[in-house]
Design an enzyme around this catalytic site. Structure first.
Site, PDB file in Angstrom:
ATOM      1  N   CYS A   7       0.883  -1.164   0.000  1.00 10.82           N
ATOM      2  CA  CYS A   7       0.000   0.000   0.000  1.00 10.82           C
ATOM      3  C   CYS A   7       0.913   1.205   0.000  1.00 10.82           C
ATOM      4  O   CYS A   7       1.457   1.570   1.033  1.00 10.82           O
ATOM      5  CB  CYS A   7      -0.909   0.007   1.221  1.00 10.82           C
ATOM      6  SG  CYS A   7      -1.864   1.538   1.362  1.00 10.82           S
ATOM      7  N   CYS A  25      -0.501   4.313   2.186  1.00 12.87           N
ATOM      8  CA  CYS A  25      -0.589   4.275   3.659  1.00 12.87           C
ATOM      9  C   CYS A  25      -0.242   2.872   4.129  1.00 12.87           C
ATOM     10  O   CYS A  25       0.904   2.464   4.017  1.00 12.87           O
ATOM     11  CB  CYS A  25      -1.960   4.718   4.141  1.00 12.87           C
ATOM     12  SG  CYS A  25      -3.351   3.973   3.263  1.00 12.87           S
ATOM     13  N   SER A  26      -1.199   2.131   4.668  1.00 10.34           N
ATOM     14  CA  SER A  26      -0.890   0.792   5.169  1.00 10.34           C
ATOM     15  C   SER A  26      -2.114  -0.111   5.088  1.00 10.34           C
ATOM     16  O   SER A  26      -2.360  -0.914   5.974  1.00 10.34           O
ATOM     17  CB  SER A  26      -0.389   0.856   6.611  1.00 10.34           C
ATOM     18  OG  SER A  26      -1.350   1.503   7.432  1.00 10.34           O
ATOM     19  N   CYS A  27      -2.918   0.017   4.018  1.00 12.73           N
ATOM     20  CA  CYS A  27      -4.088  -0.844   3.830  1.00 12.73           C
ATOM     21  C   CYS A  27      -3.636  -2.304   3.885  1.00 12.73           C
ATOM     22  O   CYS A  27      -2.648  -2.675   3.255  1.00 12.73           O
ATOM     23  CB  CYS A  27      -4.752  -0.562   2.483  1.00 12.73           C
ATOM     24  SG  CYS A  27      -5.416   1.106   2.385  1.00 12.73           S
TER      25      CYS A  27
END
Lengths: 193, 92
Positions: free
Chosen positions: A98, A101-103
């Site tokens: 991702c 971000c940090s999906c």
């Protein structure tokens, strides 16, 4: 005291109170979500992978609709983004990142590992993916094409890796024990151990 | 509606230079040409959701971008596959 120095517990309490005051989310809804997230771990995803390796029907369902497949195994998916499943084959290997971000598919893999959220992983995954996974010891043959899936919007993605050779006749439990989070992100490949 | 196999260009647009915004189209893809793989569904536009505005559903596509792109390390035959909303895609 700046926001960054504020104890995180106090910040959480303040945000919870604001969300409740504005009628966006009640404290018990937030507690329930935290409880569900805390329960999730890569063992859930590993069980799905092992079942897909042994049951062609489940494999087909998992590839067609990961959310339904997870729910059929009792994994709570209500209110979560759809789960997409990326099928590795003898010709194609997938890696998930991702970059924004940090999906991460938390319902089936738990909390993301710290490196998944790092700027280094996120930038190198799109710039030099083969060099990146080589640092885990993952070297793909030239005949295998690499597909980097950048999780930018509404899906959460997990990889369905190849079943290791030499595991014919193994039970689902034995197979699930071979699969860890890196295998389902795609930075590593499960082996017979 | 875009079809699988259709060539598309990601809009070379930079809303972040015009004011506060929330966008899901990574910098590294703006202006790049890719190929639609499939329609993933319709989802409320995150650009509106982020500001608590009414968010009409927008078509979301998996778009493939062949490597190498900007960087020297990419290997021919490899690809990036990225979720891009239709309003960020134009015919190429």
């Amino acid at each position: 005291m700046s926001l960054l120095e504020t104890p995180s517990g106090k910040l959480l309490d303040a945000i919870s109170a604001l969300l409740a005051a504005k009628g966006i989310a009640a404290p018990d809804e937030i507690a329930e979500r935290i409880r569900i997230t805390d329960q999730a771990s890569p063992a859930r995803g590993a069980q799905m992978v092992a079942r897909a390796w042994t049951e062609p029907e489940f494999r087909a369902q998992m590839l067609a609709n990961g959310t339904l497949a997870a729910e059929s195994m009792g994994i709570p998916m209500r209110g979560l983004p759809p789960l997409g499943v990326l099928e590795d084959t003898a010709e194609v290997h997938h890696v998930v990142v991702c970059t924004l971000c940090s999906c991460y598919p938390r319902a089936v893999l738990g909390y993301p590992p710290f490196w998944f959220k790092s700027a280094a992983y996120r930038s190198r995954a799109v710039r030099d993916p083969r060099g990146l996974i080589a640092e885990w010891g993952t070297v793909l043959p030239d005949s295998v094409k690499l597909r980097v899936v950048d999780s930018t919007a509404d899906y959460r993605w997990m990889v369905l890796p190849l079943r290791p050779e030499g595991t014919e006749g193994w039970s689902v439990e034995q197979l699930a024990a071979l699969v860890d989070e890196g295998d389902m992100i795609g930075v590593t490949i499960p082996t017979r151990g | 509606m875009l079809e699988a196999g259709q060539r598309v260009r990601v809009r070379d647009d930079w809303p972040e230079t015009r004011g506060p915004c929330h966008i899901r189209t990574p910098h590294y893809l703006r202006g790049e040409i890719g190929t639609v793989e499939r329609h993933l569904g319709d989802f409320p536009n995150p650009e509106d959701l982020a500001f608590a505005r009414p968010a009409p559903a927008k078509a979301l596509y998996h778009v493939r971008f062949d490597l190498p792109m900007h960087w020297p390390e990419g290997r021919a035959g490899d690809a990036l596959v990225v979720e891009i909303f239709e309003h960020w895609l134009e015919a190429a």
